[in-house]
Design a protein around this motif. Structure first.
Motif, PDB file in Angstrom:
ATOM      1  N   GLN A 107       0.836  -1.212   0.000  1.00 14.25           N
ATOM      2  CA  GLN A 107       0.000   0.000   0.000  1.00 14.25           C
ATOM      3  C   GLN A 107       0.869   1.260   0.000  1.00 14.25           C
ATOM      4  N   ILE A 108       1.927   1.250   0.838  1.00 11.58           N
ATOM      5  CA  ILE A 108       2.846   2.390   0.881  1.00 11.58           C
ATOM      6  C   ILE A 108       3.569   2.512  -0.459  1.00 11.58           C
ATOM      7  N   LEU A 110       2.511   1.726  -3.384  1.00 11.38           N
ATOM      8  CA  LEU A 110       1.639   2.350  -4.385  1.00 11.38           C
ATOM      9  C   LEU A 110       1.459   3.824  -4.074  1.00 11.38           C
ATOM     10  N   GLN A 111       1.336   4.138  -2.771  1.00 13.68           N
ATOM     11  CA  GLN A 111       1.192   5.528  -2.347  1.00 13.68           C
ATOM     12  C   GLN A 111       2.390   6.350  -2.800  1.00 13.68           C
ATOM     13  N   ARG A 112       3.571   5.752  -2.688  1.00 13.63           N
ATOM     14  CA  ARG A 112       4.779   6.506  -3.033  1.00 13.63           C
ATOM     15  C   ARG A 112       5.111   6.403  -4.509  1.00 13.63           C
ATOM     16  N   GLY A 113       4.360   5.579  -5.257  1.00 11.58           N
ATOM     17  CA  GLY A 113       4.534   5.580  -6.696  1.00 11.58           C
ATOM     18  C   GLY A 113       5.611   4.654  -7.192  1.00 11.58           C
ATOM     19  N   THR A 115       5.053   2.928  -9.739  1.00  8.33           N
ATOM     20  CA  THR A 115       4.644   2.679 -11.122  1.00  8.33           C
ATOM     21  C   THR A 115       5.674   3.142 -12.130  1.00  8.33           C
ATOM     22  N   ARG A 122      16.386   7.501  -6.429  1.00 10.21           N
ATOM     23  CA  ARG A 122      16.978   8.789  -6.122  1.00 10.21           C
ATOM     24  C   ARG A 122      18.460   8.611  -5.810  1.00 10.21           C
ATOM     25  N   ASP A 190      12.017   7.404   4.618  1.00  9.03           N
ATOM     26  CA  ASP A 190      12.349   7.707   3.223  1.00  9.03           C
ATOM     27  C   ASP A 190      12.380   6.449   2.363  1.00  9.03           C
TER      28      ASP A 190
ATOM     29  N   GLN B   3      -3.649  -2.664   7.384  1.00  7.33           N
ATOM     30  CA  GLN B   3      -2.371  -2.394   6.716  1.00  7.33           C
ATOM     31  C   GLN B   3      -1.955  -0.954   6.906  1.00  7.33           C
ATOM     32  N   ASN B   7       1.406   0.428   8.588  1.00  4.30           N
ATOM     33  CA  ASN B   7       2.346   1.303   7.889  1.00  4.30           C
ATOM     34  C   ASN B   7       2.576   2.597   8.651  1.00  4.30           C
ATOM     35  N   ASP B 112      21.449  11.837   0.155  1.00  7.96           N
ATOM     36  CA  ASP B 112      21.477  11.717  -1.306  1.00  7.96           C
ATOM     37  C   ASP B 112      20.983  12.973  -2.005  1.00  7.96           C
ATOM     38  N   ARG B 247      -3.509   9.660  -2.027  1.00  3.77           N
ATOM     39  CA  ARG B 247      -2.326   9.903  -2.833  1.00  3.77           C
ATOM     40  C   ARG B 247      -2.520  11.042  -3.840  1.00  3.77           C
ATOM     41  N   LEU B 283      11.861  14.517   5.450  1.00  2.00           N
ATOM     42  CA  LEU B 283      12.295  13.384   4.638  1.00  2.00           C
ATOM     43  C   LEU B 283      11.134  12.487   4.253  1.00  2.00           C
ATOM     44  N   SER B 284      10.173  12.336   5.160  1.00  2.00           N
ATOM     45  CA  SER B 284       9.070  11.436   4.851  1.00  2.00           C
ATOM     46  C   SER B 284       8.180  11.998   3.739  1.00  2.00           C
ATOM     47  N   SER B 287       9.685  12.129  -1.284  1.00  2.00           N
ATOM     48  CA  SER B 287       9.397  11.535  -2.585  1.00  2.00           C
ATOM     49  C   SER B 287       8.202  12.191  -3.258  1.00  2.00           C
ATOM     50  N   MET B 288       7.427  12.952  -2.523  1.00  2.00           N
ATOM     51  CA  MET B 288       6.194  13.474  -3.108  1.00  2.00           C
ATOM     52  C   MET B 288       6.149  14.990  -3.240  1.00  2.00           C
TER      53      MET B 288
END
Lengths: 249, 344
Positions: A107-108, A110-113, A115, A122, A190, B3, B7, B112, B247, B283-284, B287-288
């Protein structure tokens, strides 16, 4: 809250709260769960913190016992009402002691992509191991390589033997699944998923999300959503148990 | 749902476990250094030029590695000892970011993406210097200060009396620090880092070693408890946003060059997470969200947030706090938007 509780009980609550965190960090270190939460580079830092916290508690206990005879000394009025901060700390540490953390699920991912497979890493390929024979490369090695030499046809026919967990991105055709690993650079916060599509002879529903697989086969190029994409043509698939350290670095 | 909860819990714990060492380090380091640095000699060496003063003030964080909760008492003490406004403001805005522990923590989180680490320092310096310089136009700072501080600057009292002055104005709920219970019921004396130090200095040498250790211990336990609780609340918010907000919403918000910066600045103001550990929070979202917005979070949060406003009001009148807030917010917005539009 009367004066007595404030001056006598609250300092002990503070000590208990900090001690509980020391114990929690030590416990994660001892039972190996630290690897689920943070990068191994920082294990020593966390362990040291646990020891220092417990030392502080020990000193403070001695101090409080020595001081018991003297009347009210210091009480705290702070950002939160008295006692609340330590209760929050204590409660969270107890939660951590009771419930074990688990690795992130699909699930995470997919949330973070997950795809956009290729554009996804990175991390710079610090330990770039292209000299490895193809069948020894991990999933993450493959994705890093692909980042440097993105042409999928370069790899056609190379042997593959990789492990990872299953994700079912909604846009993949029914006979494909995404085999993934999480990569972390600092801590689970991360964690980002990297992965490659796996082409099966049957429907991918046979392998549920989050199950761990070892896939053998060879590389082919598929056209997915109008994009040429390096894909694993599976010849054999084996269910495996979740590895002790599920992340890659 | 199960889930998601799992998470969120893992994310929450990982933020805490990674941040705890840095929090402890910050608390211990600032506590110990407070005992060893002779401020009066430091103040004598500060430059008189406002621009330079603000710049130097921004670097004092290297000597007092405090996060944004510890910098207010230090800034207040500096002001009362006659440091010029640019220096004090520069310190106030930059010290939570420009100090070795915060830089190390940021480096840990963004190994990074080193540009984030560098730009965080550079932007904080630029903003702190500009705001400090602006405040130098106001040659008489007293109208902007709380009466008690203004008074202390005008006619210096013996140290111990000024510092342990009775708190009578305003609510004490949002004031951080230690309070000594007075002999009369309901009477409170405020104890902060400055009082701690004054007490330490005033302690007779005979019993000083034990007493010093005991005060340092007291200070460490308190700050750890207080900042730890804020860290836990902040991490819980970060984990909840990550897992619960759909998302599409996060991606839409996080990808826009303007919306992402605005969202992150708002978040940094509300979450009030300590600057030693806020890089893990950011940081969390790495990615978005755009790099500019992460920078906005890292630069703006330590300067002004919900928790800090309560502390700032113990030095400045509301008018001055609003100036600080508006100018710092605008500068952060412009600088980080520039990064989003022209650099990354």
């Amino acid at each position: 809250m009367n004066l007595r509780t404030q001056t006598f009980l609250l300092p002990w609550l503070d000590v208990l709260a900090i001690a509980s965190w020391g114990i929690l960090l030590l416990k994660y270190w001892l039972n190996g769960k630290l690897g689920l939460l943070i990068h191994p580079d920082y294990f020593w830092l966390v362990t040291l913190t646990a020891l220092v916290m417990l030392t502080i508690c020990g000193l403070q206990v001695r101090e409080l016992r020595r001081r018991r005879s003297c009347a009210s000394r210091v009480a705290h009025l702070t950002l939160f009402p008295p006692g609340l901060s330590s209760s929050i700390l204590l409660l969270t540490a107890l939660l951590g002691l009771v419930f074990t953390p688990h690795i992130f699920t699909s699930q995470i991912a997919l949330q973070r992509g997950v795809t956009d497979t290729v554009a996804m890493t990175r991390a710079q390929p610090q330990a770039f191991r292209s000299s490895r024979p193809p069948e020894e490369r991990t999933l993450v090695d493959w994705v890093r390589m692909l980042n440097v030499y993105p042409e999928p046809d370069e790899y056609t026919g190379q042997k593959v033997n990789v492990q990872g967990f299953v994700i079912h991105p909604p846009e993949l055709p029914p006979n494909l699944l995404m085999l993934s690993r999480f990569v972390i650079t600092c801590c689970a916060a991360d964690a980002y998923p990297v992965g490659l599509p796996v082409k099966l002879d049957q429907t991918s529903k046979a392998y549920p999300s989050d199950s761990w697989l070892e896939v053998q086969g060879q590389m082919i190029t598929e056209n997915l959503a109008g994009k040429r994409q390096l894909t694993i043509q599976a010849s054999s698939i084996r269910q495996i148990t979740e590895p002790k350290n599920p992340y890659d670095y | 749902m199960d889930q998601k909860l799992n998470n969120a819990f893992t994310l929450f714990l990982s933020l805490l476990v990674e941040a705890m060492p840095f929090l402890l380090l910050g608390v211990l380091f600032s506590g110990v250094l407070l005992l060893f640095i002779d401020e009066r000699r430091l103040i004598a060496k500060l430059p008189k030029n406002p621009m330079l003063g603000a710049l130097v003030g921004s670097f004092i964080g290297f000597l007092f590695p405090v996060c944004e909760c510890g910098n207010v008492p230090v800034a207040r003490r500096l002001l009362m000892q006659g440091v010029s406004a640019p220096v004090a403001i520069g310190f106030l805005l930059a010290a939570p970011t420009i100090n070795p522990i915060v830089i190390w923590a940021t480096w840990t989180a963004f190994r990074d993406q080193p540009e984030i680490v560098v730009l965080r320092i550079v932007f904080s310096l630029i903003i702190a210097t500009i705001v400090g310089w602006m405040f130098s136009v106001q040659t008489n700072l007293r109208p902007l200060l709380q009466p008690a501080i203004a008074l202390a600057i005008k006619q210096p009292e013996p140290e111990g009396r000024v510092l342990a002055r009775r708190e009578s104005e305003g609510s004490e709920l949002l004031r951080s620090g230690t309070f000594l219970l007075g002999s009369q019921p309901g009477q409170m004396l405020r104890l902060d880092a400055s009082v701690l130090q004054a007490t330490l200095v005033a302690t007779p040498p005979a019993q000083s070693q034990i007493k010093r250790l005991s005060l340092l211990l007291e200070n460490t336990v308190q700050e750890l408890r207080e900042l730890g609780a804020v860290l836990i609340v902040g991490s819980a918010i970060a984990a909840a946003i990550q897992v619960l907000v759909p998302r599409e919403v996060i991606l839409n918000l996080g990808a826009g060059p303007v919306s992402s910066v605005a969202a992150m600045m708002l978040l940094s103001g509300l979450v009030s997470i300590c600057s030693t550990v806020d890089s893990f929070f950011a940081l969390s979202f790495a990615s978005m969200f755009t790099s500019g917005s992460l920078l906005a979070f890292l630069v703006f949060g330590p300067m002004i947030d919900l928790k800090g406003v309560g502390l700032l009001l113990s030095i400045f009148k509301p008018r001055a706090v609003i100036y600080l807030f508006v100018v710092a917010a605008q500068l952060t917005f412009l600088l980080t938007l520039f990064i989003n539009l022209y650099v990354s």
